[in-house]
Scaffold this active site. Sequence first.
Site, mmCIF file in Angstrom:
data_model
loop_
_atom_site.group_PDB
_atom_site.id
_atom_site.type_symbol
_atom_site.label_atom_id
_atom_site.label_comp_id
_atom_site.label_asym_id
_atom_site.label_seq_id
_atom_site.Cartn_x
_atom_site.Cartn_y
_atom_site.Cartn_z
ATOM 1 N N LYS A 32 4.992 -1.125 9.429
ATOM 2 C CA LYS A 32 4.135 -1.088 10.601
ATOM 3 C C LYS A 32 4.706 -1.815 11.810
ATOM 4 C CE LYS A 32 1.001 0.958 10.379
ATOM 5 N NZ LYS A 32 0.513 2.373 10.234
ATOM 6 N N SER A 60 1.578 1.061 -2.493
ATOM 7 C CA SER A 60 1.772 2.378 -1.866
ATOM 8 C C SER A 60 3.207 2.856 -2.082
ATOM 9 C CB SER A 60 1.411 2.339 -0.376
ATOM 10 O OG SER A 60 2.317 1.556 0.360
HETATM 11 C C1 LIG Z 1 1.165 -0.774 2.524
HETATM 12 C C2 LIG Z 1 1.063 0.433 3.381
HETATM 13 N N1 LIG Z 1 1.444 1.611 2.877
HETATM 14 C C3 LIG Z 1 1.362 2.742 3.591
HETATM 15 C C4 LIG Z 1 0.873 2.770 4.865
HETATM 16 C C5 LIG Z 1 0.744 4.088 5.587
HETATM 17 O O1 LIG Z 1 1.553 4.237 6.728
HETATM 18 P P1 LIG Z 1 1.069 5.114 7.933
HETATM 19 O O2 LIG Z 1 -0.015 4.369 8.635
HETATM 20 O O3 LIG Z 1 2.273 5.285 8.801
HETATM 21 O O4 LIG Z 1 0.569 6.420 7.403
HETATM 22 C C6 LIG Z 1 0.448 1.579 5.426
HETATM 23 C C7 LIG Z 1 -0.143 1.576 6.762
HETATM 24 O O5 LIG Z 1 -1.013 0.839 7.110
HETATM 25 C C8 LIG Z 1 0.543 0.379 4.670
HETATM 26 O O6 LIG Z 1 0.115 -0.798 5.155
#
Ligand SMILES: Cc1ncc(COP(=O)(O)O)c(C=O)c1O
Lengths: 97, 300
Positions: free
Chosen positions: B49, B265
Amino acid sequence: MAIKVRIPTPLQKLTGNQGEIDAKGVTVNEVLADLEKQFPGIKGRLYDEKGALRRFINFYVNNEDIRFLKGETTPIKEGDELSIVPAIAGGVGVTGR
Amino acid sequence: MKIESLLEAVGKTPLVPIRHIGQEIKALHSGQVKIYAKLEYFNPGGSVKDRPAARMVQEGIRSGQLTKDKTILDATSGNTGIAYAWIGAALGYKVELVMPENVSLQRKEMILACGAKITYSSPMEGSDGAIRLVKKIAENKKDYFFPDQYNNPMNPQAHYDSTGVEIWEETKGQITHFVAGIGTSGTIMGTGRRLKTFNKKIQIIAVEPNDPLHGLEGLKHMASAIVPGIYKEKELDDKFQMATEPAYEICQRLAREEGLVVGHSSGAAMLAALKIAETLKEGLIVALFPDHGSRYLGHS
Ligand SMILES: Cc1ncc(COP(=O)(O)O)c(C=O)c1O
């Protein structure tokens, strides 16, 4: 005897959009079993295939994480509140900060 | 490496091969199919981010919307908040974040350490609760700069200009599949869009939780969530749904077998990469790993 159970948004489809439900029982397990009686299907969302409470959901009796009490067998009494809160990044709690 | 501003250290993260997990899959064992992980925890704020946060803030300054008398305000489940907090401190802007009260202590403390302010939304409502609350706070107030990461085109643009180009160059144009989770969808939209300009055959595959009630921090179950304005499902080639527990398990394996300590994630993206690998004879899959596992330690 009534225990107030607080339901997180992602589960409210199952409870007819209600965020607070009255349920019966003297332990966390019993209260959740009563919840299943009222809203069939909710148990499978809270417990995993092995029958344990899902790791990413936190349960609080009056703001105390049941992991630090007696887990699923934590006693609960009339007037108590049981909160079901999905963990966000290992969320520490309803009041923790 | 000498730099003039910490913001210059955002991006250009390592791309590493997964060497041990998935060896039971024939094409991975033979090397005909390869999986690479893009390690976003190498960013200064520890997550992917940093890229969109830096871009949205810089664009705010460039366009004149963000001036020194204003406070940067946005909704976040953590990582974007950490990014705004350090970027705001580095550039001299005040930062105020709205996040669900049950975000982990580590995240809150990192944000507070940078001097940012946190307003908590209901823990029962997840990240959508934070989105609703930030809109109320931002309404009719002139002293805020509200980038609105869920609807700001600069969020995917950051990935279009950095992540997409990096992956294309680092794989020497060999990438066949790109896999990433969807939160705001900035990563998958921007990176995917850019990769398609290089080679429109590259498959763009999104990963989301299989249930509205899940433990995959940062990801959104699109069917039940407030759909981000920047999300264009049509541009995806496929979307995989992942359960929480298997993602947690693969995170343990990534740590033990690859030395990659990553967030949940990332585990979900890894599982999707393995599923794709099973269906291929040859190919090069890149999975984006958004953050480090230390952010999740202490989680029972
Ligand atoms: C740990 C984590 N994984 C995945 C994402 C997803 O990314 P995006 O917001 O670009 O879809 C985020 C976004 O907040 C995140 O904090």
